[in-house]
Scaffold this motif. Structure first.
Motif, PDB file in Angstrom:
ATOM      1  N   GLU A 169       0.851  -1.187   0.000  1.00 46.63           N
ATOM      2  CA  GLU A 169       0.000   0.000   0.000  1.00 46.63           C
ATOM      3  C   GLU A 169       0.888   1.239   0.000  1.00 46.63           C
ATOM      4  O   GLU A 169       1.999   1.216   0.528  1.00 46.63           O
ATOM      5  CB  GLU A 169      -0.907  -0.041   1.240  1.00 46.63           C
ATOM      6  N   GLU A 170       0.411   2.309  -0.602  1.00 51.49           N
ATOM      7  CA  GLU A 170       1.236   3.476  -0.900  1.00 51.49           C
ATOM      8  C   GLU A 170       1.999   4.017   0.305  1.00 51.49           C
ATOM      9  O   GLU A 170       3.215   4.244   0.240  1.00 51.49           O
ATOM     10  CB  GLU A 170       0.338   4.570  -1.495  1.00 51.49           C
ATOM     11  N   ASN A 171       1.315   4.253   1.407  1.00 56.31           N
ATOM     12  CA  ASN A 171       1.989   4.808   2.581  1.00 56.31           C
ATOM     13  C   ASN A 171       3.046   3.849   3.137  1.00 56.31           C
ATOM     14  O   ASN A 171       4.124   4.278   3.566  1.00 56.31           O
ATOM     15  CB  ASN A 171       0.968   5.130   3.675  1.00 56.31           C
ATOM     16  N   ARG A 181      -9.916  12.322  -1.740  1.00 49.50           N
ATOM     17  CA  ARG A 181      -9.028  11.602  -0.825  1.00 49.50           C
ATOM     18  C   ARG A 181      -9.171  12.102   0.613  1.00 49.50           C
ATOM     19  O   ARG A 181      -9.218  13.307   0.857  1.00 49.50           O
ATOM     20  CB  ARG A 181      -7.578  11.764  -1.252  1.00 49.50           C
ATOM     21  N   LYS A 212      -7.674   9.650   3.240  1.00 47.90           N
ATOM     22  CA  LYS A 212      -6.681   8.847   3.969  1.00 47.90           C
ATOM     23  C   LYS A 212      -5.423   9.673   4.221  1.00 47.90           C
ATOM     24  O   LYS A 212      -4.892  10.310   3.310  1.00 47.90           O
ATOM     25  CB  LYS A 212      -6.332   7.591   3.166  1.00 47.90           C
ATOM     26  N   GLU A 240      -1.196  10.987  -0.067  1.00 55.49           N
ATOM     27  CA  GLU A 240      -2.623  10.618  -0.140  1.00 55.49           C
ATOM     28  C   GLU A 240      -3.479  11.872   0.008  1.00 55.49           C
ATOM     29  O   GLU A 240      -3.597  12.639  -0.936  1.00 55.49           O
ATOM     30  CB  GLU A 240      -2.945   9.559   0.930  1.00 55.49           C
ATOM     31  N   ASN A 241      -4.029  12.131   1.203  1.00 59.62           N
ATOM     32  CA  ASN A 241      -4.928  13.291   1.305  1.00 59.62           C
ATOM     33  C   ASN A 241      -4.207  14.615   1.082  1.00 59.62           C
ATOM     34  O   ASN A 241      -4.770  15.561   0.526  1.00 59.62           O
ATOM     35  CB  ASN A 241      -5.669  13.299   2.640  1.00 59.62           C
ATOM     36  N   GLY A 270      -8.347   6.487   0.115  1.00 57.22           N
ATOM     37  CA  GLY A 270      -7.304   7.059  -0.707  1.00 57.22           C
ATOM     38  C   GLY A 270      -7.622   6.821  -2.171  1.00 57.22           C
ATOM     39  O   GLY A 270      -8.779   6.609  -2.545  1.00 57.22           O
ATOM     40  N   ASP A 298      -9.120  13.463  -9.028  1.00 60.55           N
ATOM     41  CA  ASP A 298      -7.920  12.705  -8.662  1.00 60.55           C
ATOM     42  C   ASP A 298      -6.979  12.611  -9.855  1.00 60.55           C
ATOM     43  O   ASP A 298      -7.114  13.342 -10.837  1.00 60.55           O
ATOM     44  CB  ASP A 298      -8.293  11.312  -8.142  1.00 60.55           C
TER      45      ASP A 298
END
Length: 438
Positions: free
Chosen positions: A62-64, A184, A186, A191-192, A244, A262
């Motif tokens: 996942e991205e984070n 977004r 998250k 993300e946000n 997200g 987005d």
């Protein structure tokens, strides 16, 4: 032939096989769980068939989580990964630190000059390429044309946030599980805060003034964040603070969002009839601006493949990167799936391709990328570059901290005023500690 001869022959074959196995290289590739990267993994038999001495070990995150793990590994030269998926925010900072290896052997037919200048320029240092772009993006608005028609709405050529907010509230239908807009929520700098930084830019705001003083106590941040929280409360999906890019993509594909603001890369997925229930009902528009503010907040991002300095398998890693970001890979995706499915936003030749130009999103995507200007992302002067990020090493941590504060405000756990006050406090402390504020 004697038994001894047979045994010697067998031993020779085993020795040869053992040598071949010993010479085999396994690349560990860290990547984000986005659709284009998942597709790349499904097509890598093409690479391993051409390079039987190279095996691939995928770490899909996942991205984070990806950002946290690769940052730790590259900074310590841990050598856990041989190829990393990183953004154009990290590349110049990490290259300057000596954390990345230059890409100087991507293959004779790679054609680096075909890379879009705006994308390539952010991946170079002193004329050397330190990462190769897998896909590039700006940001735009995707909306349901059928819902707009039903509500008697017409999307303007240059929409304002005031129009978007009004339209989102009009097409929201809680009984039908339809949110007017998905944005977004998250927490995370990518993300946000990617969206909220761009939103604030389009409201005329900025992260820092010319002297690196944080600007969260200024009216633009108050107005943009309050606008966002109110809009999501009235017209956003439930649990928006956990959503997200991927979560909002799923909601839009399932027909549960009337609009989604987005990344342009999402267009191929919302227009894919195999996965999207609204594929034939999607329109595209430029990133909105606030009425009276001449800034659409377009961002410019690329997910890139790079080799950390801690890897001992640079030669094999360059072969893989050369394959994954080449014109040939684009043609492979087109042949296996469709031109609509190829990774966008990296090569000039793609936007000259007659087949690709037939897709409904090619034109809007290219227009958005060309309109993005990371050297002047804001209306007021700033000492940094970046559209949805700020080009300093501290932003990765600081952006995530502020993102957590704003996500909490969206979830109703704090007020907008409290979130902004805390963001001002923590940003001032970090910028002073970093020596930016004298």
């Amino acid at each position: 032939m004697t038994l001894k001869t047979l045994m010697l022959g067998a031993c020779s074959l085993l020795a040869i096989a053992g040598t071949a196995q010993a010479q085999s290289t396994t690349l560990t590739i860290a990547t984000v769980n986005n659709g284009d990267m998942i597709r790349m993994q499904s097509l890598t038999e093409d690479f391993t068939t051409k390079n039987p001495d190279i095996q691939l070990n995928w770490v899909t995150l996942e991205e984070n989580v990806l950002r946290e793990r690769v940052t730790t590994d590259v900074a310590t030269k841990g050598g856990q990964y041989d190829v990393m998926t990183i953004g154009n925010y990290e590349v110049p900072i990490w290259a300057k630190q000596g954390w990345l290896l230059p890409l100087d052997n991507l293959g004779a037919d790679y054609d680096a000059d075909d890379l879009l200048p705006s994308i390539r320029s952010g991946l170079q240092m002193e004329g050397k390429l330190y990462a190769a772009p897998f896909y590039g993006e700006s940001a735009m608005l995707m909306y349901r044309t059928d819902l707009f028609e039903k509500a008697g709405l017409t999307m303007p050529e240059n929409p304002t946030w005031e129009f978007i907010a009004d339209a989102a509230r009009k097409i929201t239908d809680r009984n039908a599980n339809l949110s007017g807009i998905c944005l977004r929520g998250k927490a995370g700098w990518g993300e946000n805060m990617a969206f909220l930084t761009a939103l604030n830019n389009s409201f005329g705001g900025r992260w820092f003034d010319e002297n690196w003083k944080p600007q969260f106590d200024q009216p633009e941040w108050k107005e943009s964040l309050q606008f966002y929280v109110d809009l999501m409360k009235d017209a956003g999906p439930s649990g928006a603070s956990s959503n997200g890019f991927n979560e909002n993509l799923t909601l839009f594909q399932q027909g549960q969002c009337g609009m989604w603001m987005d990344a342009t890369v999402a267009a191929s997925f919302v227009a894919d009839p195999k996965n999207s229930t609204v594929a034939d009902k999607v329109g595209y528009a430029i990133f909105p601006s606030k009425e009276g503010v001449d800034n659409h907040g377009n961002w410019l991002w690329s997910w890139n493949l790079a080799i950390p300095a801690g890897s001992t398998k640079a030669e094999a890693a360059q072969k893989f990167i050369g394959w994954a970001t080449s014109k040939g890979y684009t043609e492979l995706v087109a042949s296996k799936e469709s031109w609509a499915a190829v990774p966008p936003g990296t090569r000039t030749s793609l936007y000259d391709n007659a087949e690709y130009k037939k897709t409904p999103f090619a034109g809007p995507t290219f227009k958005a990328i060309q309109a993005a200007n990371i050297t002047k992302p804001t209306v007021k002067p700033v000492p940094y570059i970046g559209g949805q990020w700020v080009s300093i090493p501290e932003f990765q941590s600081l952006g995530t901290t502020v993102g957590q504060l704003f996500s909490a405000a969206l979830a109703g756990q704090s007020s907008v005023d409290d979130a902004l006050a805390q963001a001002q406090q923590v940003s001032t402390r970090e910028m002073t500690r970093g020596g930016y504020i004298k």
